[in-house]
Design a protein around this motif. Structure first.
Motif, PDB file in Angstrom:
ATOM      1  N   UNK A 171       0.950  -1.217  -0.041  1.00 17.99           N
ATOM      2  CA  UNK A 171      -0.034  -0.145   0.025  1.00 17.99           C
ATOM      3  C   UNK A 171       0.873   1.210  -0.141  1.00 17.99           C
ATOM      4  N   UNK A 172       1.918   1.244   0.581  1.00  8.71           N
ATOM      5  CA  UNK A 172       2.757   2.647   0.686  1.00  8.71           C
ATOM      6  C   UNK A 172       3.541   2.677  -0.544  1.00  8.71           C
ATOM      7  N   UNK A 173       3.720   1.494  -1.391  1.00 14.55           N
ATOM      8  CA  UNK A 173       4.452   1.630  -2.657  1.00 14.55           C
ATOM      9  C   UNK A 173       3.331   2.501  -3.588  1.00 14.55           C
ATOM     10  N   UNK A 174       2.105   2.362  -3.633  1.00 12.19           N
ATOM     11  CA  UNK A 174       1.132   2.910  -4.319  1.00 12.19           C
ATOM     12  C   UNK A 174       0.756   4.335  -3.834  1.00 12.19           C
ATOM     13  N   UNK A 175       1.491   4.948  -2.866  1.00 13.21           N
ATOM     14  CA  UNK A 175       1.014   6.132  -2.274  1.00 13.21           C
ATOM     15  C   UNK A 175       1.900   7.383  -3.039  1.00 13.21           C
ATOM     16  N   UNK A 176       1.435   8.381  -3.259  1.00 17.74           N
ATOM     17  CA  UNK A 176       2.043   9.349  -4.106  1.00 17.74           C
ATOM     18  C   UNK A 176       2.126  10.826  -3.272  1.00 17.74           C
ATOM     19  N   UNK A 177       1.071  10.902  -2.503  1.00 20.93           N
ATOM     20  CA  UNK A 177       1.007  12.298  -1.587  1.00 20.93           C
ATOM     21  C   UNK A 177       2.280  12.066  -0.544  1.00 20.93           C
ATOM     22  N   UNK A 178       2.814  13.326  -0.329  1.00 18.51           N
ATOM     23  CA  UNK A 178       3.924  13.161   0.722  1.00 18.51           C
ATOM     24  C   UNK A 178       3.475  13.076   2.003  1.00 18.51           C
ATOM     25  N   UNK A 179       2.328  13.907   2.250  1.00 16.76           N
ATOM     26  CA  UNK A 179       1.875  13.617   3.762  1.00 16.76           C
ATOM     27  C   UNK A 179       1.419  12.183   4.005  1.00 16.76           C
ATOM     28  N   UNK A 180       0.614  11.843   3.082  1.00 15.53           N
ATOM     29  CA  UNK A 180       0.148  10.339   3.302  1.00 15.53           C
ATOM     30  C   UNK A 180       1.341   9.260   3.447  1.00 15.53           C
ATOM     31  N   UNK A 181       2.597   9.630   2.539  1.00 13.06           N
ATOM     32  CA  UNK A 181       3.788   8.679   2.776  1.00 13.06           C
ATOM     33  C   UNK A 181       4.362   8.700   4.140  1.00 13.06           C
ATOM     34  N   UNK A 182       4.315   9.990   4.734  1.00 11.99           N
ATOM     35  CA  UNK A 182       4.914  10.303   6.060  1.00 11.99           C
ATOM     36  C   UNK A 182       4.048   9.592   7.111  1.00 11.99           C
ATOM     37  N   UNK A 183       2.638   9.686   6.906  1.00  9.56           N
ATOM     38  CA  UNK A 183       2.062   9.078   8.070  1.00  9.56           C
ATOM     39  C   UNK A 183       2.048   7.484   7.973  1.00  9.56           C
ATOM     40  N   UNK A 184       1.899   7.122   6.714  1.00  8.39           N
ATOM     41  CA  UNK A 184       1.890   5.414   6.510  1.00  8.39           C
ATOM     42  C   UNK A 184       3.170   4.972   6.787  1.00  8.39           C
ATOM     43  N   UNK A 185       4.276   5.361   6.645  1.00  7.57           N
ATOM     44  CA  UNK A 185       5.582   5.307   6.898  1.00  7.57           C
ATOM     45  C   UNK A 185       5.933   4.997   8.426  1.00  7.57           C
ATOM     46  N   UNK A 186       5.225   6.064   9.256  1.00  6.78           N
ATOM     47  CA  UNK A 186       5.311   5.908  10.531  1.00  6.78           C
ATOM     48  C   UNK A 186       4.531   4.986  11.219  1.00  6.78           C
ATOM     49  N   UNK A 187       3.313   4.750  10.668  1.00  5.89           N
ATOM     50  CA  UNK A 187       2.344   3.766  11.137  1.00  5.89           C
ATOM     51  C   UNK A 187       3.156   2.266  10.937  1.00  5.89           C
ATOM     52  N   UNK A 188       3.722   1.906   9.739  1.00  9.51           N
ATOM     53  CA  UNK A 188       4.359   0.883   9.761  1.00  9.51           C
ATOM     54  C   UNK A 188       5.490   0.399  10.499  1.00  9.51           C
ATOM     55  N   UNK A 189       6.175   1.424  11.005  1.00  3.77           N
ATOM     56  CA  UNK A 189       7.240   1.366  11.630  1.00  3.77           C
ATOM     57  C   UNK A 189       6.936   1.289  13.299  1.00  3.77           C
TER      58      UNK A 189
END
Length: 262
Positions: A171-189
Motif C-alpha cells: 500500500x505504501x508503494x502505491x502512495x504518491x502524496x508526501x503527507x500520506x507517505x509520512x503518516x503511513x511510513x510512521x504507522x508501519x514502523x
C-alpha cells in the motif's frame, strides 16, 4: 348668726349635688364611647382596596423551551429552501442540520478496510486456482483469495504479522502524496518494526539500521528491502507448511467434491 347657719346648711346640702352634676356629663360620654367601640378616638380612615399583589412565578421547563425555541430554530423557511445550519456541534444528532446530514451521508458512503476483507472472503476460488497455489507461492500472493487462505493459516501459527507487514508495504508503494507517505511510513514502523510493538517482524540489524536512517525523509520504497526479506521468510518457512496444512487440504478436497457433484 341665724343667717350664717342657714347659708352653711344649704352649702353643706347642695355642694355634693353640684359636684355630681358637674362630673356627670363626662361620665356619660365616656360610657357612651366605651359602648360604641371601646376607644374615645375615632378610627383612622381605611385606605381603598388596591389590586391583589401577584408573586413572580418561576418558569417551568416547558416555558423555558418555548422561550429558547425561537432563538434555536430561527425564522421558518420557505418551502423548497434547505434549513440553515443553526446548531454548533450536532454531536448528539438531536437536530437535522446540514452538517449532521452530510456526516450521516459520509458515514454511509465510507468503506472500511474490514468491509473490503469481508467482501473478498465471500469470493470463492475455483478448483484450478487452488491447485495452482501448490505450484507457486507467487500465485498465492497475487490472488486475493489465496492471500486470505494463507492469512488464515498464518493466524493459526501466530505469524499473521508477516503477511500484514507485506500488505502494508504494498500500500505504501502505491502512495504518491508526501503527507500520506509520512503518516503511513510512521504507522508501519510503529506496528511492525519497533521493538516495542507486539507485532514486530523478524528483520536483521542491517535492514533495521537502513529503515532508521530513512525515517528522517520517508519515501514510498523505504521498506522495500525489509518487505523482500519477509517475503522470502514466508516463502521458505511458512509456505511449505501451508500446503500440508488442513486449511489448504480441506479447501482442495471441497473444491474437488463440488466439481464431481456437478
Amino acid at each position: 348668726m341665724h343667717c350664717i347657719s342657714v347659708i352653711f346648711l344649704r352649702w353643706y346640702i347642695f355642694a355634693p349635688l353640684a359636684r355630681n352634676t358637674a362630673n356627670g356629663p363626662p361620665t356619660e360620654s365616656l360610657s357612651s364611647a366605651e359602648t360604641q367601640g371601646g376607644d374615645c378616638c375615632p378610627p383612622p380612615p381605611s385606605s381603598p382596596p388596591g389590586p391583589p399583589s401577584v408573586m413572580p412565578r418561576s418558569l417551568s421547563g416547558v416555558d423555558m423551551r418555548k422561550r429558547q425555541q425561537p432563538h434555536i430554530e430561527g425564522r421558518p423557511q420557505a418551502p423548497g429552501h434547505p434549513r440553515p445550519n443553526n446548531c454548533c456541534m450536532c454531536w448528539c444528532g438531536c437536530c437535522k442540520c446540514l452538517w449532521n446530514e452530510d456526516r450521516m451521508e459520509g458515514s454511509e458512503r465510507t468503506c472500511t478496510k474490514m468491509d473490503s476483507i469481508e467482501a473478498t472472503e465471500e469470493q470463492q476460488p475455483t478448483l484450478d486456482e487452488v491447485v495452482a497455489w501448490a505450484r507457486s507461492f507467487e500465485l498465492v500472493m497475487r490472488s486475493s483469495e489465496g492471500r486470505e487462505i494463507f492469512r488464515e493459516f498464518l493466524r493459526s501459527e501466530y505469524s499473521e504479522e508477516n503477511l500484514l507487514f507485506w500488505l502494508a508495504c504494498e500500500e505504501l508503494k502505491k502512495e504518491t502524496d508526501p503527507t500520506a507517505i509520512d503518516e503511513k511510513a510512521r504507522i508501519i514502523y510503529e506496528d511492525y518494526v519497533s521493538i516495542l510493538s507486539p507485532k514486530e517482524v523478524s528483520l536483521d540489524s542491517r535492514v533495521r539500521e537502513g529503515i532508521n536512517l530513512s525515517l528522517a525523509e520517508p519515501n514510498n520504497v523505504m521498506y522495500e528491502e525489509a518487505q523482500l526479506q519477509i517475503y522470502t521468510l514466508m516463502h521458505r518457512d511458512s509456505y511449505p507448511r501451508f500446503l500440508n496444512s488442513s486449511v489448504y487440504r480441506d479447501l482442495l478436497d471441497s473444491k474437488r467434491s463440488s466439481c464431481l457433484d456437478t
